[in-house]
Design an enzyme around this catalytic site. Structure first.
Site, PDB file in Angstrom:
ATOM      1  N   ASP A  37      25.550 -34.629  61.364  1.00 30.95           N
ATOM      2  CA  ASP A  37      25.771 -34.913  62.794  1.00 30.95           C
ATOM      3  C   ASP A  37      27.085 -35.684  62.936  1.00 30.95           C
ATOM      4  O   ASP A  37      27.527 -36.331  61.986  1.00 30.95           O
ATOM      5  CB  ASP A  37      24.616 -35.762  63.359  1.00 30.95           C
ATOM      6  CG  ASP A  37      24.412 -35.565  64.854  1.00 30.95           C
ATOM      7  OD1 ASP A  37      23.399 -34.962  65.253  1.00 30.95           O
ATOM      8  OD2 ASP A  37      25.287 -36.003  65.652  1.00 30.95           O
ATOM      9  N   ASP A  58      31.500 -33.051  61.972  1.00 29.11           N
ATOM     10  CA  ASP A  58      31.768 -32.407  63.261  1.00 29.11           C
ATOM     11  C   ASP A  58      31.810 -30.912  62.950  1.00 29.11           C
ATOM     12  O   ASP A  58      32.723 -30.450  62.248  1.00 29.11           O
ATOM     13  CB  ASP A  58      33.102 -32.897  63.835  1.00 29.11           C
ATOM     14  CG  ASP A  58      33.446 -32.226  65.157  1.00 29.11           C
ATOM     15  OD1 ASP A  58      32.859 -31.162  65.469  1.00 29.11           O
ATOM     16  OD2 ASP A  58      34.318 -32.739  65.867  1.00 29.11           O
ATOM     17  N   VAL A  59      30.833 -30.147  63.455  1.00 28.94           N
ATOM     18  CA  VAL A  59      30.742 -28.726  63.067  1.00 28.94           C
ATOM     19  C   VAL A  59      31.961 -27.921  63.491  1.00 28.94           C
ATOM     20  O   VAL A  59      32.214 -26.837  62.957  1.00 28.94           O
ATOM     21  CB  VAL A  59      29.456 -28.049  63.609  1.00 28.94           C
ATOM     22  CG1 VAL A  59      28.213 -28.673  63.005  1.00 28.94           C
ATOM     23  CG2 VAL A  59      29.415 -28.065  65.134  1.00 28.94           C
ATOM     24  N   TYR A 154      29.428 -22.913  78.305  1.00 27.60           N
ATOM     25  CA  TYR A 154      28.166 -23.036  77.560  1.00 27.60           C
ATOM     26  C   TYR A 154      27.442 -21.690  77.528  1.00 27.60           C
ATOM     27  O   TYR A 154      27.035 -21.216  76.470  1.00 27.60           O
ATOM     28  CB  TYR A 154      27.281 -24.105  78.214  1.00 27.60           C
ATOM     29  CG  TYR A 154      25.975 -24.335  77.476  1.00 27.60           C
ATOM     30  CD1 TYR A 154      25.953 -25.040  76.276  1.00 27.60           C
ATOM     31  CD2 TYR A 154      24.762 -23.852  77.978  1.00 27.60           C
ATOM     32  CE1 TYR A 154      24.760 -25.259  75.596  1.00 27.60           C
ATOM     33  CE2 TYR A 154      23.570 -24.062  77.304  1.00 27.60           C
ATOM     34  CZ  TYR A 154      23.577 -24.773  76.112  1.00 27.60           C
ATOM     35  OH  TYR A 154      22.392 -24.973  75.439  1.00 27.60           O
ATOM     36  N   LYS A 158      26.766 -19.345  74.111  1.00 27.82           N
ATOM     37  CA  LYS A 158      25.420 -19.010  73.629  1.00 27.82           C
ATOM     38  C   LYS A 158      25.198 -17.486  73.625  1.00 27.82           C
ATOM     39  O   LYS A 158      24.516 -16.959  72.743  1.00 27.82           O
ATOM     40  CB  LYS A 158      24.366 -19.722  74.482  1.00 27.82           C
ATOM     41  CG  LYS A 158      24.394 -21.244  74.323  1.00 27.82           C
ATOM     42  CD  LYS A 158      24.151 -21.668  72.882  1.00 27.82           C
ATOM     43  CE  LYS A 158      24.026 -23.173  72.700  1.00 27.82           C
ATOM     44  NZ  LYS A 158      23.728 -23.560  71.315  1.00 27.82           N
ATOM     45  N   THR A 191      15.094 -33.056  75.460  1.00 34.91           N
ATOM     46  CA  THR A 191      16.003 -33.646  74.457  1.00 34.91           C
ATOM     47  C   THR A 191      17.140 -34.388  75.162  1.00 34.91           C
ATOM     48  O   THR A 191      17.236 -34.387  76.393  1.00 34.91           O
ATOM     49  CB  THR A 191      16.659 -32.548  73.590  1.00 34.91           C
ATOM     50  OG1 THR A 191      17.608 -31.848  74.398  1.00 34.91           O
ATOM     51  CG2 THR A 191      15.655 -31.577  73.004  1.00 34.91           C
ATOM     52  N   THR A 197      21.858 -35.278  81.955  1.00 33.51           N
ATOM     53  CA  THR A 197      21.846 -34.780  83.345  1.00 33.51           C
ATOM     54  C   THR A 197      20.831 -35.549  84.190  1.00 33.51           C
ATOM     55  O   THR A 197      21.086 -35.856  85.359  1.00 33.51           O
ATOM     56  CB  THR A 197      21.514 -33.274  83.365  1.00 33.51           C
ATOM     57  OG1 THR A 197      22.305 -32.628  82.389  1.00 33.51           O
ATOM     58  CG2 THR A 197      21.794 -32.644  84.713  1.00 33.51           C
TER      59      THR A 197
HETATM   60  N1  LIG Z   1      17.448 -29.017  75.246  1.00 33.95           N
HETATM   61  C1  LIG Z   1      17.493 -27.842  75.820  1.00 33.95           C
HETATM   62  O1  LIG Z   1      16.976 -27.662  76.931  1.00 33.95           O
HETATM   63  C2  LIG Z   1      18.135 -26.678  75.116  1.00 33.95           C
HETATM   64  C3  LIG Z   1      17.914 -25.396  75.624  1.00 33.95           C
HETATM   65  C4  LIG Z   1      18.496 -24.308  74.991  1.00 33.95           C
HETATM   66  C5  LIG Z   1      19.276 -24.493  73.867  1.00 33.95           C
HETATM   67  N2  LIG Z   1      19.473 -25.744  73.382  1.00 33.95           N
HETATM   68  C6  LIG Z   1      20.320 -25.862  72.191  1.00 33.95           C
HETATM   69  O2  LIG Z   1      19.624 -26.565  71.188  1.00 33.95           O
HETATM   70  C7  LIG Z   1      20.566 -27.196  70.326  1.00 33.95           C
HETATM   71  C8  LIG Z   1      20.179 -28.646  70.126  1.00 33.95           C
HETATM   72  O3  LIG Z   1      20.311 -29.329  71.362  1.00 33.95           O
HETATM   73  P1  LIG Z   1      19.343 -30.501  71.819  1.00 33.95           P
HETATM   74  O4  LIG Z   1      18.710 -30.056  73.067  1.00 33.95           O
HETATM   75  O5  LIG Z   1      18.500 -30.950  70.706  1.00 33.95           O
HETATM   76  O6  LIG Z   1      20.450 -31.579  72.241  1.00 33.95           O
HETATM   77  P2  LIG Z   1      20.695 -33.080  71.795  1.00 33.95           P
HETATM   78  O7  LIG Z   1      21.861 -33.513  72.613  1.00 33.95           O
HETATM   79  O8  LIG Z   1      19.443 -33.867  71.864  1.00 33.95           O
HETATM   80  O9  LIG Z   1      21.127 -32.968  70.265  1.00 33.95           O
HETATM   81  C9  LIG Z   1      22.340 -32.366  69.866  1.00 33.95           C
HETATM   82  C10 LIG Z   1      22.810 -33.058  68.602  1.00 33.95           C
HETATM   83  O10 LIG Z   1      24.026 -32.411  68.183  1.00 33.95           O
HETATM   84  C11 LIG Z   1      24.961 -33.414  67.831  1.00 33.95           C
HETATM   85  N3  LIG Z   1      26.299 -32.889  67.987  1.00 33.95           N
HETATM   86  C12 LIG Z   1      26.994 -32.699  69.136  1.00 33.95           C
HETATM   87  N4  LIG Z   1      28.210 -32.216  68.867  1.00 33.95           N
HETATM   88  C13 LIG Z   1      28.301 -32.104  67.517  1.00 33.95           C
HETATM   89  C14 LIG Z   1      29.311 -31.670  66.640  1.00 33.95           C
HETATM   90  N5  LIG Z   1      30.499 -31.268  67.101  1.00 33.95           N
HETATM   91  N6  LIG Z   1      29.054 -31.673  65.312  1.00 33.95           N
HETATM   92  C15 LIG Z   1      27.880 -32.093  64.831  1.00 33.95           C
HETATM   93  N7  LIG Z   1      26.877 -32.536  65.620  1.00 33.95           N
HETATM   94  C16 LIG Z   1      27.089 -32.540  66.953  1.00 33.95           C
HETATM   95  C17 LIG Z   1      24.668 -34.579  68.753  1.00 33.95           C
HETATM   96  O11 LIG Z   1      25.187 -35.786  68.241  1.00 33.95           O
HETATM   97  C18 LIG Z   1      23.142 -34.540  68.795  1.00 33.95           C
HETATM   98  O12 LIG Z   1      22.574 -35.304  67.773  1.00 33.95           O
HETATM   99  C19 LIG Z   1      21.942 -27.009  70.975  1.00 33.95           C
HETATM  100  O13 LIG Z   1      22.608 -25.943  70.354  1.00 33.95           O
HETATM  101  C20 LIG Z   1      21.588 -26.655  72.413  1.00 33.95           C
HETATM  102  O14 LIG Z   1      22.598 -25.897  73.026  1.00 33.95           O
HETATM  103  C21 LIG Z   1      18.915 -26.840  73.968  1.00 33.95           C
END
Ligand SMILES: NC(=O)c1ccc[n+]([C@@H]2O[C@H](COP(=O)([O-])OP(=O)(O)OC[C@H]3O[C@@H](n4cnc5c(N)ncnc54)[C@H](O)[C@@H]3O)[C@@H](O)[C@H]2O)c1
Length: 256
Positions: A37, A58-59, A154, A158, A191, A197
């Site tokens: 992370d 950082d990915v 976004y 995706k 999450t 938001t």
């Molecule tokens: N929560 C939702 O409603 C939802 C819905 C559809 C898809 N997603 C996808 O699920 C995945 C996880 O999201 P989440 O909801 O758990 O969000 P989150 O914000 O709780 O967690 C995301 C994590 O990614 C880390 N991160 C951000 N940028 C980064 C980078 N450049 N390199 C490494 N780490 C990084 C953040 O520090 C965080 O720990 C994402 O790809 C998101 O697009 C989430």
């Protein structure tokens, strides 16, 4: 529960949400896990709690990806599972629709969500192939199918992750390298992404939940369960597939 004992996994974005739940789940199912992370404190703490190893990453730094894969292989001896989970929404004060988006906002969201996922797959495939195969799980979003007018970057990132995963899946199958590549498509999940938001627009989470047939958000552990299944040996003929974990949200729309 899928048995992941003897398997080694990398999970990106492990400090929060779906990534944190996935580290916990894969570790509970027996895998040795390297979580990564940008949030070093949060990632360290989560991995310590889950008895996983942590690396700051950082990915979107594509040059760093081979080193992350080497870290897993040097520490655990192999790589079997990659979960490309780290993701961001467009953080643009002036908005992120096509009418508003600026180049920096577009570039950042594509760099993290799409290019970061590609670079992870590219780095992991040779390591997985060395030991007879593996499973890649890329995390898309229902916005890949029902895009957000308010976030063109976004939604586009995706959508591209879905198609890229199929390209990777078919190439790996043709190579006969034993690597499967599948996509998990979460719906609204409780999450950090939604928390930001909610802080700006109180009531946002409840309003999103009310659009779901189940009238609730997903728990991140429910998404992690689908990821663990795709990571396991329970589904050897599943590749290029997509698993919706959206509580039926898309099913109420004609065409999905
Ligand atoms: N929560 C939702 O409603 C939802 C819905 C559809 C898809 N997603 C996808 O699920 C995945 C996880 O999201 P989440 O909801 O758990 O969000 P989150 O914000 O709780 O967690 C995301 C994590 O990614 C880390 N991160 C951000 N940028 C980064 C980078 N450049 N390199 C490494 N780490 C990084 C953040 O520090 C965080 O720990 C994402 O790809 C998101 O697009 C989430």
């Amino acid at each position: 529960m899928p048995d992941l004992s003897g398997k080694v996994a990398i999970v990106t974005g492990c400090a929060s949400g779906i990534g944190a739940a996935t580290v916990r789940r894969l570790a509970a199912d027996g895998a040795q896990v390297l979580g990564t992370d940008v949030d070093a404190d949060g990632g360290e703490a989560l991995c310590k709690e889950a008895a996983a190893h942590f690396a700051t990453q950082d990915v979107s730094d594509r040059a760093l990806w081979p080193q992350i894969v080497s870290t897993a292989v040097e520490r655990f001896g192999r790589l079997d599972i990659l979960v490309n989970n780290a993701g961001i929404v467009s953080a643009a004060e002036d908005g992120a629709s096509i009418g508003e988006v600026d180049d920096a906002t577009w570039d950042r969201v594509i760099a993290v969500n799409l290019s970061g996922t590609m670079a992870g797959c590219r780095a992991a495939i040779p390591a997985m192939a060395n030991t007879g195969g593996g499973a890649i799980i890329n995390i898309a979003s229902t916005t890949a199918l029902a895009p957000l007018p308010t976030d063109v970057g976004y939604s586009s990132s995706k959508g591209a992750v879905r198609v890229m995963s199929k390209s990777i899946a078919t190439w790996c199958a043709q190579q006969g390298n034993g690597i499967r590549c599948n996509t998990v498509i979460p719906g609204a999940t409780d999450t950090g992404i939604l928390d930001s938001t909610e802080a700006e627009m109180p009531g946002f989470k409840a309003s999103v939940a009310s659009t779901s047939p189940m009238n609730r958000l997903a728990d991140p552990a429910e998404t992690a369960a689908a990821i663990a299944f795709l990571a396991s040996d329970e589904c050897p003929f599943m590749t290029g597939a997509e698993m919706l974990v959206d509580g039926g949200a898309l099913s109420i729309h004609p065409g999905f």
